[in-house]
Design a protein around this motif. Structure first.
Motif, short mmCIF file in Angstrom:
data_model
loop_
_atom_site.label_atom_id
_atom_site.label_comp_id
_atom_site.label_asym_id
_atom_site.label_seq_id
_atom_site.Cartn_x
_atom_site.Cartn_y
_atom_site.Cartn_z
N GLN A 163 0.85 -1.19 0.00
CA GLN A 163 0.00 0.00 0.00
C GLN A 163 0.89 1.25 0.00
O GLN A 163 1.89 1.30 0.71
N GLY A 164 0.53 2.19 -0.85
CA GLY A 164 1.31 3.44 -0.90
C GLY A 164 2.46 3.38 -1.89
O GLY A 164 3.17 4.37 -2.09
N LYS A 215 -2.10 4.74 -15.04
CA LYS A 215 -1.11 5.17 -16.04
C LYS A 215 -0.95 4.13 -17.15
O LYS A 215 -0.85 4.46 -18.33
N GLY A 274 7.76 5.14 -12.80
CA GLY A 274 6.81 6.22 -12.52
C GLY A 274 7.59 7.50 -12.33
O GLY A 274 8.54 7.54 -11.56
N GLY A 313 6.01 10.75 -11.92
CA GLY A 313 5.15 11.86 -11.52
C GLY A 313 3.80 11.35 -11.07
O GLY A 313 3.49 10.17 -11.23
P1 GDP Z 1 -1.24 2.43 -3.74
O1 GDP Z 1 -1.67 2.46 -2.31
O2 GDP Z 1 -0.04 1.54 -3.95
O3 GDP Z 1 -2.32 2.14 -4.70
O4 GDP Z 1 -0.66 3.91 -4.04
P2 GDP Z 1 -1.32 5.12 -4.85
O5 GDP Z 1 -1.40 4.80 -6.30
O6 GDP Z 1 -2.55 5.57 -4.18
O7 GDP Z 1 -0.15 6.20 -4.70
C1 GDP Z 1 0.23 6.75 -3.46
C2 GDP Z 1 0.73 8.18 -3.68
O8 GDP Z 1 1.90 8.18 -4.48
C3 GDP Z 1 -0.27 9.06 -4.43
O9 GDP Z 1 -0.27 10.32 -3.86
C4 GDP Z 1 0.29 9.10 -5.85
O10 GDP Z 1 -0.06 10.28 -6.52
C5 GDP Z 1 1.78 9.04 -5.61
N1 GDP Z 1 2.56 8.48 -6.73
C6 GDP Z 1 2.37 7.30 -7.36
N2 GDP Z 1 3.30 7.11 -8.32
C7 GDP Z 1 4.12 8.21 -8.29
C8 GDP Z 1 5.29 8.61 -9.03
O11 GDP Z 1 5.79 7.92 -9.93
N3 GDP Z 1 5.83 9.82 -8.70
C9 GDP Z 1 5.29 10.61 -7.70
N4 GDP Z 1 5.88 11.76 -7.45
N5 GDP Z 1 4.22 10.24 -6.99
C10 GDP Z 1 3.63 9.08 -7.27
#
Ligand code: GDP
Length: 299
Positions: free
Chosen positions: A110-111, A120, A277, A279
């Protein structure tokens, strides 16, 4: 923040121009600097050791080229070795999605950026490869994660749709429903976004493994946060032991990390890094570029 490795190596070899072959003594001072730089870039220790051995065997005995400073010559050897260890200059980031509906399974903590990366990838597949993509969130414990995926699907345009949410279903039931919907709806690709946890636990692993059995994915991608360095390597190992992973996606490569996690994860798992990733936005996903990452590690 750091003196770049290139600068440090340049300094070591300053007094050494155009005299025969590089000796073990010349090279060992450089290797010490390389070791420090890689550790600072967050490369895991066993990987650093392997890498140093590799560079040493290439560098010792190498004729000093008169037109090139020895420092630069060693930098080139290090750069080439980094690229090779990262999967080579032409590392292939293409996805195996031939027999529709092809399933891509997304796994990770998570995160880590799993849901964002799912969005994406969907956008990339629909825009660049004209694929019709169905997205399904299997995160039954976090309704917000399901909503987040639905919002991302909306932002991707007409060719990306998210599976309607039915509360109370098990993750495995949602996976089956998504597979049916993908077949009936004539989708090219189904991306399953599995539930993450803040730390790896057996229950999560069992659930993801069961979903992988049911969905028989053509790609199983582990999404990992490049800024977590050594932890990302441990995560990759644990997931690799339980899932038929086919590739890695490293997120937050736009951050200020030095890219060492990429080298470690590739070396430890042997899995190709397919994407990075770069951004938060939906177009912030690049095909993995070994040259770019090697350059960054070198500084
Ligand atoms: P999950 O819990 O693994 O599904 O994570 P999320 O997709 O919700 O992403 C967690 C946070 O990381 C969010 O605020 C996203 O916008 C940010 N995030 C994800 N990928 C990237 C990346 O490649 N670069 C940056 N800067 N932020 C990212």
């Amino acid at each position: 923040m750091f003196d770049t490795l290139s600068e440090r190596l340049g300094g070591i070899f300053d007094g050494l121009t155009g005299r025969g072959a590089l000796s073990e003594k010349d090279v060992s001072a450089a290797l010490r600097e390389i070791r420090v730089a890689l550790l600072e870039a967050d490369v895991a220790l066993p990987v650093v050791k392997d890498f140093i051995g590799n560079v040493k065997s290439r560098a010792v005995g190498e004729e000093v080229i008169r037109s090139v400073k020895p420092g630069q010559q060693v930098i080139k050897i290090v750069y080439d070795a980094l690229i090779e260890m990262l999967g080579g200059e032409d590392s292939d980031s293409s996805l195996r999605i031939d027999s529709p509906p092809a399933v891509i399974l997304m796994a990770g903590l998570q995160g880590s950026g799993k849901t964002t990366t799912t969005g994406k990838l969907a956008k990339r597949l629909s825009e660049k490869e004209r694929k019709k993509v169905l997205l399904a969130s299997l995160d039954t414990r976090r309704p917000a994660a399901m909503e987040q995926l639905a919002i991302l699907a909306d932002q991707c345009g007409d060719n990306v749709v998210s599976l309607p949410i039915i509360q109370g279903q098990l993750a495995t039931d949602i996976a089956r429903r998504a597979m049916n919907a993908a077949k009936l709806g004539g989708y090219d690709v189904l991306i399953l976004d599995t539930a993450g946890r803040t730390t790896i636990d057996e229950q999560m692993m069992n659930e993801v493994a069961e979903i992988a059995d049911i969905a028989d994915p053509s790609e199983t991608l582990l999404v990992a946060d490049s800024l977590t360095g050594q932890d990302a390597v441990e995560t990759a190992n644990r997931f690799h032991a339980r899932l038929p992973l086919t590739g890695l996606v490293l997120t937050r490569m736009d951050g200020d990390g030095r890219g060492g996690a990429a080298l470690s994860m590739r070396a430890v798992t042997g899995l190709p890094i397919k994407f990075m990733g770069v951004g938060e936005k939906l177009d912030g996903l690049d095909a993995f570029d070994a040259k770019r990452v090697a350059g960054r590690i070198l500084g």
